[in-house]
Motif scaffolding. Structure first.
Motif, short mmCIF file in Angstrom:
data_model
loop_
_atom_site.label_atom_id
_atom_site.label_comp_id
_atom_site.label_asym_id
_atom_site.label_seq_id
_atom_site.Cartn_x
_atom_site.Cartn_y
_atom_site.Cartn_z
N GLN A 15 31.74 40.37 39.61
CA GLN A 15 32.23 40.20 38.25
C GLN A 15 32.57 38.74 37.92
N ILE A 16 32.77 37.91 38.94
CA ILE A 16 33.01 36.48 38.69
C ILE A 16 31.74 35.86 38.12
N ALA A 335 36.38 44.38 30.74
CA ALA A 335 35.88 44.36 29.36
C ALA A 335 36.64 43.33 28.53
N TRP A 336 37.94 43.22 28.77
CA TRP A 336 38.76 42.29 27.98
C TRP A 336 38.32 40.84 28.15
N VAL A 337 37.97 40.42 29.37
CA VAL A 337 37.59 39.01 29.54
C VAL A 337 36.31 38.70 28.76
N ARG A 338 35.41 39.67 28.62
CA ARG A 338 34.20 39.45 27.82
C ARG A 338 34.57 39.29 26.35
N THR A 339 35.49 40.13 25.88
CA THR A 339 35.94 40.01 24.49
C THR A 339 36.67 38.69 24.27
N PHE A 340 37.50 38.31 25.23
CA PHE A 340 38.24 37.06 25.13
C PHE A 340 37.29 35.87 25.08
N VAL A 348 37.64 33.45 31.89
CA VAL A 348 38.52 33.60 33.05
C VAL A 348 37.96 34.75 33.87
N ALA A 349 38.28 34.79 35.16
CA ALA A 349 37.76 35.84 36.03
C ALA A 349 38.64 37.08 35.94
N PRO A 350 38.05 38.26 35.78
CA PRO A 350 38.86 39.48 35.71
C PRO A 350 39.42 39.84 37.08
N GLY A 351 40.66 40.30 37.11
CA GLY A 351 41.29 40.65 38.38
C GLY A 351 40.57 41.74 39.14
N THR A 352 39.85 42.62 38.42
CA THR A 352 39.14 43.70 39.09
C THR A 352 37.94 43.19 39.89
N ALA A 353 37.55 41.93 39.70
CA ALA A 353 36.53 41.35 40.56
C ALA A 353 37.00 41.30 42.01
N ILE A 362 44.21 38.28 35.67
CA ILE A 362 43.08 37.36 35.62
C ILE A 362 43.31 36.22 36.60
N ARG A 363 42.20 35.62 37.06
CA ARG A 363 42.26 34.41 37.88
C ARG A 363 41.82 33.23 37.02
#
Length: 384
Positions: A15-16, A335-340, A348-353, A362-363
């Motif tokens: 996901q990163i 999904a939120w990081v894509r919207t952001f 930013v990298a999603p924490g679920t990565a 987020i990272r």
């Protein structure tokens, strides 16, 4: 066409890379999703690699690397960790990721279990799958400052468990495991006869706390030692594209290491090896400058998060901030990081990565330009 092997089909998406590649396709995006040092390389490092090409030293090197580089890695490890190792235990690898694959290839049979941190770097699980092993995630909880707890790890150990992966300083967390806990983790591995793979990519960058390598507490007796240490110059000297790292093995495994190295990569490119010698043995201004830049960026970005009321983990090392955006991510931070990114132009990298415990987090990479960093962090929605 025929299908790919099942263990390849099961490798999870990184996901990163997913969000970073989307950012690279977004004009003007501020990319805080990937850990790429932003300083120009010192001239003496570039000159060493160029000189190798100029003298046409482009043949095979020994599997384990050129002697000067193995000795340079050993010298640095002895000086920084107070561990008496010889160069014969150092294997030059094509970056830390190849070193991790190398170590897991040596230690894991199909169906073996490997304990990896959650949150933790995603290739720990990806590489395990490629080797037909079973990654088992041990929890790092927010309420415990994302530090490993012996009881949580021990509860997951089964007769099939073979390897414990440790990562300090942590990517993505910026957390550093203290000396006492590191010693206890090595004692746990001895108790259950486990190997340890210690990922120490960011060992050069800690802030006000020491880095402690598990190798400090490992046995020096062949057959009893159990710690493999993975190092890289990608982060320490910004040599991400030259692909140079080292895997330090326990004593007594040298012959097996050579055989496996030949099968995986044969040897690392000679210009990169000579550049690495120059990095390790030459002036260390780059490392000192980078450390202070990351510290300054950490402090500045932390202040912005605090003003916005966004909880975060105070980074003790590496060059990342781990921030809680659960107030806006709606239970799906991927999904939120894509919207952001689409709405604000910031990646930013999603924490679920990094595992299920990263949901809502987020990272944020701290390694680039400070003004861009502050601009990007400043666009995060405040917690009201």
């Amino acid at each position: 066409m025929p299908e790919l092997a099942a263990h390849v089909r099961e490798v999870p998406v990184n996901q990163i890379r997913e969000i970073t590649e989307a950012a690279w396709s977004t004009p003007g995006a501020i990319v805080l999703s990937i850990g790429e040092p932003g300083f120009a390389l010192p001239r003496h490092i570039l000159d060493a690699g160029i000189a190798c090409l100029d003298r046409d030293e482009t043949n095979y090197t020994p599997n384990a690397g050129i002697p000067a580089l193995r000795e340079a890695f050993a010298d640095r490890f002895r000086a920084h960790n107070h561990v008496d190792i010889g160069a014969e235990r150092v294997y030059v690898v094509d970056g830390a990721q190849q070193g991790l694959h190398f170590a897991m290839s040596l230690l894991l049979s199909p169906g073996d279990e490997i304990l990896i941190p959650n949150p933790g770097y995603p290739t720990f699980a990806m590489t395990s799958h490629l080797l037909h092993a079973v990654p088992v995630q041990y929890p790092l909880y927010p309420e415990h400052e994302f530090q490993p707890r012996i009881e949580d790890i021990e509860a997951l150990i089964t007769p099939r468990t073979k390897v414990l992966v440790l990562n300090s300083p942590s990517n993505p967390l910026g957390a550093v495991i203290c000396e006492e806990t590191t010693r206890e983790l090595v004692e746990l591995a001895v108790k259950h006869d486990l190997w340890i793979i210690s990922d120490e990519c960011y060992e050069a960058f800690t802030f006000d706390v020491p880095h402690t390598s598990p190798a400090r507490f490992d046995s020096a007796v062949p057959g009893e030692a159990r710690v493999f240490t993975s190092l890289t110059l990608s982060k320490t000297y910004g040599l991400t594209g030259l692909r140079i790292g080292a895997l330090i093995c326990p004593p007594g495994l040298e012959r097996k290491m050579n055989n496996v190295m030949e099968a995986i990569v044969s040897c690392v490119a000679s210009p990169s090896q000579y550049a690495a010698v120059a990095a390790l043995t030459g002036p260390q201004d780059y490392v000192d400058t980078a450390r202070e830049h990351y510290r300054s960026n950490r402090d500045a970005a932390s202040a912005v998060l605090a003003r916005k009321g966004i909880p975060f983990l105070g980074a003790q090392g590496a060059f990342y901030l781990w921030a809680d955006v659960s107030h806006v991510s709606g239970g799906d931070v991927r999904a939120w990081v894509r919207t952001f990114l689409a709405d604000s132009g910031v990646a930013v990298a999603p924490g679920t990565a990094f595992g299920s415990i990263g949901e809502g987090w987020i990272r944020i990479a701290l390694c680039g330009d400070q003004q861009q960093l502050l601009d990007g962090v400043g666009r995060l929605p405040a917690r009201t």
